[in-house]
Motif scaffolding. Structure first.
Motif, PDB file in Angstrom:
ATOM      1  N   VAL A  53       0.777  -1.178  -0.180  1.00 59.12           N
ATOM      2  CA  VAL A  53       0.085  -0.020   0.052  1.00 59.12           C
ATOM      3  C   VAL A  53       1.021   1.133   0.023  1.00 59.12           C
ATOM      4  CG1 VAL A  53      -1.915   1.218   1.174  1.00 59.12           C
ATOM      5  CG2 VAL A  53      -1.748  -1.287   1.394  1.00 59.12           C
ATOM      6  N   TYR A  54       0.715   2.266  -1.066  1.00 60.93           N
ATOM      7  CA  TYR A  54       1.448   3.545  -1.044  1.00 60.93           C
ATOM      8  C   TYR A  54       0.359   4.416  -0.700  1.00 60.93           C
ATOM      9  CZ  TYR A  54       4.105   7.313  -2.494  1.00 60.93           C
ATOM     10  OH  TYR A  54       4.741   8.559  -2.465  1.00 60.93           O
ATOM     11  N   ASN A  55       0.614   5.156   0.393  1.00 55.48           N
ATOM     12  CA  ASN A  55      -0.200   6.366   0.990  1.00 55.48           C
ATOM     13  C   ASN A  55       0.332   7.389   0.686  1.00 55.48           C
ATOM     14  OD1 ASN A  55      -2.637   6.513   2.954  1.00 55.48           O
ATOM     15  ND2 ASN A  55      -1.146   7.858   3.986  1.00 55.48           N
ATOM     16  N   SER A  56      -0.555   8.388   0.290  1.00 57.27           N
ATOM     17  CA  SER A  56       0.151   9.804  -0.223  1.00 57.27           C
ATOM     18  C   SER A  56      -1.209  10.703   0.100  1.00 57.27           C
ATOM     19  CB  SER A  56       0.516   9.875  -1.608  1.00 57.27           C
ATOM     20  OG  SER A  56      -0.622   9.872  -2.531  1.00 57.27           O
ATOM     21  N   MET A  57      -0.901  11.917   0.187  1.00 57.57           N
ATOM     22  CA  MET A  57      -2.054  13.132   0.451  1.00 57.57           C
ATOM     23  C   MET A  57      -2.322  13.828  -1.044  1.00 57.57           C
ATOM     24  SD  MET A  57      -2.122  13.123   3.411  1.00 57.57           S
ATOM     25  CE  MET A  57      -2.920  14.627   4.035  1.00 57.57           C
ATOM     26  N   GLY A  58      -3.717  14.040  -1.081  1.00 54.07           N
ATOM     27  CA  GLY A  58      -4.099  14.849  -2.273  1.00 54.07           C
ATOM     28  C   GLY A  58      -4.273  14.156  -3.513  1.00 54.07           C
ATOM     29  N   THR A  59      -3.843  14.495  -4.723  1.00 50.65           N
ATOM     30  CA  THR A  59      -4.200  13.999  -5.789  1.00 50.65           C
ATOM     31  C   THR A  59      -2.761  13.203  -6.468  1.00 50.65           C
ATOM     32  OG1 THR A  59      -3.784  15.744  -7.210  1.00 50.65           O
ATOM     33  CG2 THR A  59      -6.012  15.535  -6.576  1.00 50.65           C
ATOM     34  N   ILE A  60      -2.921  12.335  -7.728  1.00 47.69           N
ATOM     35  CA  ILE A  60      -1.940  12.017  -8.354  1.00 47.69           C
ATOM     36  C   ILE A  60      -1.548  13.082  -9.309  1.00 47.69           C
ATOM     37  CG2 ILE A  60      -1.210   9.806  -9.744  1.00 47.69           C
ATOM     38  CD1 ILE A  60      -3.314   8.292  -8.435  1.00 47.69           C
ATOM     39  N   ASN A  61      -0.666  13.722  -9.115  1.00 38.04           N
ATOM     40  CA  ASN A  61      -0.107  14.739 -10.018  1.00 38.04           C
ATOM     41  C   ASN A  61       1.355  14.414 -10.153  1.00 38.04           C
ATOM     42  OD1 ASN A  61       0.847  15.691  -7.454  1.00 38.04           O
ATOM     43  ND2 ASN A  61      -0.400  17.304  -7.293  1.00 38.04           N
ATOM     44  N   GLN A  62       2.024  15.401 -10.633  1.00 35.07           N
ATOM     45  CA  GLN A  62       3.526  15.115 -10.882  1.00 35.07           C
ATOM     46  C   GLN A  62       4.458  15.184  -9.729  1.00 35.07           C
ATOM     47  OE1 GLN A  62       4.699  13.993 -13.584  1.00 35.07           O
ATOM     48  NE2 GLN A  62       6.591  13.760 -12.845  1.00 35.07           N
ATOM     49  N   GLN A  63       3.833  15.838  -8.765  1.00 33.96           N
ATOM     50  CA  GLN A  63       4.526  16.184  -7.270  1.00 33.96           C
ATOM     51  C   GLN A  63       4.478  14.654  -6.700  1.00 33.96           C
ATOM     52  OE1 GLN A  63       2.944  18.994  -4.465  1.00 33.96           O
ATOM     53  NE2 GLN A  63       4.509  18.529  -3.185  1.00 33.96           N
ATOM     54  N   ALA A  64       3.197  14.183  -6.797  1.00 34.22           N
ATOM     55  CA  ALA A  64       3.014  12.883  -6.141  1.00 34.22           C
ATOM     56  C   ALA A  64       3.968  11.601  -6.764  1.00 34.22           C
ATOM     57  CB  ALA A  64       1.694  12.358  -6.167  1.00 34.22           C
ATOM     58  N   MET A  65       3.998  11.859  -8.240  1.00 31.45           N
ATOM     59  CA  MET A  65       4.854  10.971  -8.783  1.00 31.45           C
ATOM     60  C   MET A  65       6.393  11.262  -8.634  1.00 31.45           C
ATOM     61  SD  MET A  65       3.459   8.620 -10.649  1.00 31.45           S
ATOM     62  CE  MET A  65       1.977   8.197 -11.072  1.00 31.45           C
ATOM     63  N   ASP A  66       6.659  12.245  -8.547  1.00 28.43           N
ATOM     64  CA  ASP A  66       8.242  12.878  -7.774  1.00 28.43           C
ATOM     65  C   ASP A  66       8.398  12.172  -6.620  1.00 28.43           C
ATOM     66  OD1 ASP A  66       8.435  13.882 -10.452  1.00 28.43           O
ATOM     67  OD2 ASP A  66       8.396  15.927  -9.719  1.00 28.43           O
ATOM     68  N   GLN A  67       7.586  12.377  -5.661  1.00 28.21           N
ATOM     69  CA  GLN A  67       7.738  11.805  -4.376  1.00 28.21           C
ATOM     70  C   GLN A  67       7.853  10.205  -4.218  1.00 28.21           C
ATOM     71  OE1 GLN A  67       4.333  13.123  -2.625  1.00 28.21           O
ATOM     72  NE2 GLN A  67       5.280  15.290  -1.822  1.00 28.21           N
ATOM     73  N   LEU A  68       7.408   9.560  -5.292  1.00 35.08           N
ATOM     74  CA  LEU A  68       7.255   8.009  -5.451  1.00 35.08           C
ATOM     75  C   LEU A  68       8.653   7.553  -6.432  1.00 35.08           C
ATOM     76  CD1 LEU A  68       5.670   5.669  -4.770  1.00 35.08           C
ATOM     77  CD2 LEU A  68       4.433   5.862  -6.879  1.00 35.08           C
ATOM     78  N   HIS A  69       9.697   8.560  -6.262  1.00 35.77           N
ATOM     79  CA  HIS A  69      11.079   8.165  -6.829  1.00 35.77           C
ATOM     80  C   HIS A  69      11.655   6.692  -6.496  1.00 35.77           C
ATOM     81  CE1 HIS A  69      13.568   9.399  -3.568  1.00 35.77           C
ATOM     82  NE2 HIS A  69      12.629  10.149  -3.415  1.00 35.77           N
ATOM     83  N   TYR A  70      11.196   6.378  -5.373  1.00 36.36           N
ATOM     84  CA  TYR A  70      11.763   5.113  -4.827  1.00 36.36           C
ATOM     85  C   TYR A  70      11.313   3.957  -5.559  1.00 36.36           C
ATOM     86  CZ  TYR A  70      11.665   8.116  -0.565  1.00 36.36           C
ATOM     87  OH  TYR A  70      11.725   9.089   0.310  1.00 36.36           O
ATOM     88  N   VAL A  71      10.223   3.911  -6.182  1.00 35.07           N
ATOM     89  CA  VAL A  71       9.962   2.658  -7.044  1.00 35.07           C
ATOM     90  C   VAL A  71      11.248   2.756  -8.374  1.00 35.07           C
ATOM     91  CG1 VAL A  71       8.506   3.916  -8.763  1.00 35.07           C
ATOM     92  CG2 VAL A  71       8.029   1.710  -8.273  1.00 35.07           C
ATOM     93  N   THR A  72      11.340   3.930  -8.806  1.00 41.09           N
ATOM     94  CA  THR A  72      12.255   3.829 -10.009  1.00 41.09           C
ATOM     95  C   THR A  72      13.562   3.313  -9.484  1.00 41.09           C
ATOM     96  OG1 THR A  72      12.906   6.263  -9.467  1.00 41.09           O
ATOM     97  CG2 THR A  72      11.109   5.843 -10.872  1.00 41.09           C
ATOM     98  N   GLU A  73      14.086   3.334  -8.171  1.00 42.67           N
ATOM     99  CA  GLU A  73      15.232   2.607  -7.612  1.00 42.67           C
ATOM    100  C   GLU A  73      15.468   1.532  -7.276  1.00 42.67           C
ATOM    101  OE1 GLU A  73      16.220   5.214  -4.328  1.00 42.67           O
ATOM    102  OE2 GLU A  73      15.776   7.032  -5.370  1.00 42.67           O
ATOM    103  N   LEU A  74      14.088   0.791  -7.535  1.00 41.98           N
ATOM    104  CA  LEU A  74      14.026  -0.510  -7.210  1.00 41.98           C
ATOM    105  C   LEU A  74      15.013  -1.648  -8.095  1.00 41.98           C
ATOM    106  CD1 LEU A  74      10.329  -1.313  -6.644  1.00 41.98           C
ATOM    107  CD2 LEU A  74      11.975  -1.263  -4.700  1.00 41.98           C
ATOM    108  N   THR A  75      15.232  -1.254  -9.185  1.00 41.96           N
ATOM    109  CA  THR A  75      16.284  -2.077  -9.968  1.00 41.96           C
ATOM    110  C   THR A  75      17.748  -1.987  -9.253  1.00 41.96           C
ATOM    111  OG1 THR A  75      16.465  -0.455 -11.646  1.00 41.96           O
ATOM    112  CG2 THR A  75      14.863  -2.209 -12.023  1.00 41.96           C
ATOM    113  N   HIS A  76      17.953  -0.953  -8.540  1.00 42.53           N
ATOM    114  CA  HIS A  76      19.247  -0.661  -8.189  1.00 42.53           C
ATOM    115  C   HIS A  76      19.267  -1.269  -6.796  1.00 42.53           C
ATOM    116  CE1 HIS A  76      20.022   1.625 -11.670  1.00 42.53           C
ATOM    117  NE2 HIS A  76      19.295   2.566 -11.159  1.00 42.53           N
ATOM    118  N   ARG A  77      18.117  -1.571  -6.148  1.00 39.17           N
ATOM    119  CA  ARG A  77      18.080  -2.108  -4.790  1.00 39.17           C
ATOM    120  C   ARG A  77      17.742  -3.697  -4.607  1.00 39.17           C
ATOM    121  NH1 ARG A  77      19.905   1.815  -1.254  1.00 39.17           N
ATOM    122  NH2 ARG A  77      19.599   3.919  -2.385  1.00 39.17           N
ATOM    123  N   ILE A  78      17.112  -4.245  -5.626  1.00 38.50           N
ATOM    124  CA  ILE A  78      16.739  -5.665  -5.578  1.00 38.50           C
ATOM    125  C   ILE A  78      17.243  -6.214  -6.824  1.00 38.50           C
ATOM    126  CG2 ILE A  78      14.766  -7.080  -5.496  1.00 38.50           C
ATOM    127  CD1 ILE A  78      12.963  -4.768  -4.108  1.00 38.50           C
TER     128      ILE A  78
END
Length: 595
Positions: free
Chosen positions: A127-152
């Motif tokens: 579950v990914y929990n965030s405030m407000g709407t899915i906008n570019q700021q919300a996507m930018d805050q979800l940068h951790y998902v883009t790092e998964l290939t470097h972590r796992i």
């Protein structure tokens, strides 16, 4: 789930102390006692976004996970709460509440990235929990998902093409649920109402373009679409006025916004009904001890500076469980043989038949409890131990038979020995009386039951030891002529030779039985192993088919979007041409009228 595992509150699973992630031994003890399959729900998100409130609701409690009421993050590391699953009997619901991401007090996001990766690796629903709407700021805050290939890593020896390796993530990644808190927009698109799921799908659409800006826009969206096979979205209204948020865990449902209460109920109902049992590659259902092993393996990898690897985690788990599987199989064998075998057995075959049945059952126990037995090393260990068990039983059977026969001989022949000592047979005609008594006692010995496989050998050894006595009685018998004595000696030699031939024949039969038993045992192991390989192959094909289907579906979605984008672009071009043509036509008509 056993009553004692029903925790009254959460405990720390992984402590985050001065930037180091450390496993809490007390939490591992709790997991080790949970024998039921587990459904693992992990929640992550920015700090102070209400993650803990949702997890408390899933636990069926108003409080438990710390909510906090200030701008400082309360939860550190990962906290765990194990409760009986409300909709799946004989299952345990494991809730993981994670440290808030983006806490300014931490200074860097290294820990955040690992917390995010661990939540993905351990959960069956993420579950990914965030405030407000899915906008570019919300996507930018979800940068951790883009790092998964470097972590796992999915494999211990990944392909050179990293994308190929990351594509394997879909086979073991959890379902993805995005919860949007304090959502204030109307759910509609182009004037038509849409669902929260449709809103998520719309928000994950990619931009057509190859610029750096387009790539940055697309990357988190592409990762979510690519990694997570199943996606769901929930929106939540603000529960109460901002000033009352600090007392949220103390407020009753009647004091909260009714829409919010219903939205939370819908979220919990979905999680309870749709969250799957945590399952590893090959259809391996995870229970408490298996989850414990995964936690230890991943934290050890992170602590050593390595990347957590799903394949290594499964192999480490397999090492532990396969060792236990061997122990369970041996325990089953011992129990069955202890119940069935009464030594000495009448024949060797009787013992071997009981061994074969118990061996087959023990191997079945091993097959049921083992997995990923690379090169069948543990099955071979089991086979070696079972052979030793068989040989030990054969030895014990032989010793028990020898003891039984020796005791019988002592009991049956001791009166005859006493009579010999008293000189009863040292007289004319005594030899024939002695031989008759000897034959009677041999007959009595043969009639005794359950002497075992050593009966003839022990008897012949005994008789051989008394040959000098027999010969002395023969030579002192004055009734017998020299010729008769020679005939008796020859008769005794022939009888002895016949007994020896019989023993040799029995030994050959025993050897043949042992050889046949080894071949039967080998064939049985091969048969059971082949059946297991076929089952695992079918599971693997099914898993690969699911993964391929998911990849193809995602590719189809991308292609459809691209086609729709190109179609829209083409329509726009046509409209531009039509407008240009209309303008030129009007200009031409105007010019014509002037003329």
């Amino acid at each position: 789930m056993a009553p004692e595992i029903n925790l009254p509150g959460p405990v720390s699973l992984i402590d985050n102390t001065k930037g180091q992630l450390v496993v809490n031994p007390e939490a591992l003890k709790i997991l080790s006692a949970i024998t039921q399959p587990v459904v693992v729900v992990a929640i992550v998100g920015l700090y102070r976004t209400g993650k803990s409130y949702l997890m408390n609701k899933l636990a069926g409690k108003k409080n438990g996970f710390s909510l906090g009421s200030t701008v400082r993050s309360h939860t550190k590391g990962i906290w765990m709460w194990c409760v009986p699953h409300p909709k799946k009997p004989e299952h345990t619901l494991v809730l993981l509440d994670t440290e808030g991401l983006g806490d300014i007090e931490k200074g860097d996001n290294e820990n955040d990235s690992w917390i995010f990766a661990l939540a993905v690796l351990l959960s069956s629903t993420f579950v990914y929990n965030s405030m407000g709407t899915i906008n570019q700021q919300a996507m930018d805050q979800l940068h951790y998902v883009t790092e998964l290939t470097h972590r796992i890593r999915s494999k211990s020896s990944p392909d050179e093409n990293e994308n190929e390796d990351s594509a394997d993530f879909v086979s073991f990644f959890p379902d993805f649920v995005w919860t949007l808190r304090d959502f204030s927009l109307d759910l509609e698109a182009d004037g038509q109402p849409i669902t929260a799921d449709e809103y998520l799908t719309y928000s994950l659409k990619l931009k057509q373009g190859t610029s750096e800006k387009d790539k940055n826009f697309n990357l988190p969206r592409l990762c979510i679409r690519k990694f997570f096979p199943k996606k769901k979205c929930f929106v939540f209204d603000r529960p109460v006025h901002r000033k009352k948020l600090a007392q949220l865990e103390k407020l009753h449902d009647e004091e909260l916004d009714p829409e919010f209460v219903q939205q939370v109920a819908d979220f919990c109902s979905y999680i309870f009904s749709n969250s799957k049992t945590k399952t590893l590659s090959g259809g391996i259902k995870v229970n408490g001890p298996r989850l414990e092993s995964l936690v230890l393996t991943y934290i050890d990898a992170i602590s050593s500076g390595d990347l957590p690897c799903m394949e290594n985690a499964i192999l480490a788990l397999a090492q532990i469980e396969n060792s236990v599987a061997v122990q369970k199989a041996i325990a089953h064998y011992d129990q069955q043989m202890g119940q069935k075998v009464q030594l000495p057995t009448e024949t060797l075959q009787e013992l071997l038949d009981m061994h074969r049945v118990s061996e087959r059952e023990a191997t079945e126990v091993f097959m049921k409890n083992s997995f990923k037995d690379v090169d069948h090393l543990f099955q071979k260990k089991l086979a070696v131990q079972l052979v030793k068990k068989r040989d030990d039983f054969c030895k014990q059977n032989q010793e028990a038979s020898s003891d039984r026969c020796s005791a019988l001989l002592q009991d049956i022949f001791s009166p005859l020995e006493e009579e010999v000592k008293m000189g009863i047979y040292s007289k004319p005609g005594g030899y024939r009386l002695f031989i008759q008594k000897l034959q009677d006692l041999k007959k009595k010995y043969h009639e005794e039951p359950r002497k075992g496989i050593q009966a003839e050998e022990i008897l012949q050894t005994y008789l051989k030891s008394k040959e000098s006595v027999t010969d002395a009685i023969l030579q002192t018998d004055k009734i017998l002529t020299k010729k008769e004595k020679e005939i008796e000696v020859e008769h005794a030699k022939a009888e002895s030779a016949q007994a020896s031939a019989k023993m040799v024949e029995e030994m050959q039969i025993k050897y043949q039985q042992m050889m046949e038993e080894k071949e039967k045992s080998y064939q049985e192991h091969v048969k059971q192993l082949t059946e297991k390989i076929e089952r695992e192959r079918a599971q693997l094909l099914e898993e690969q088919e699911r993964t391929l289907t998911s990849k193809l579906q995602e590719q189809a979605r991308l292609l459809k979007e691209r086609c729709q984008g190109e179609s829209t672009q083409l329509q726009n071009e046509i409209q531009k041409l039509q407008k240009t043509l209309e303008k030129k036509t009007k200009r031409y008509m105007s010019h014509k009228l002037k003329i």
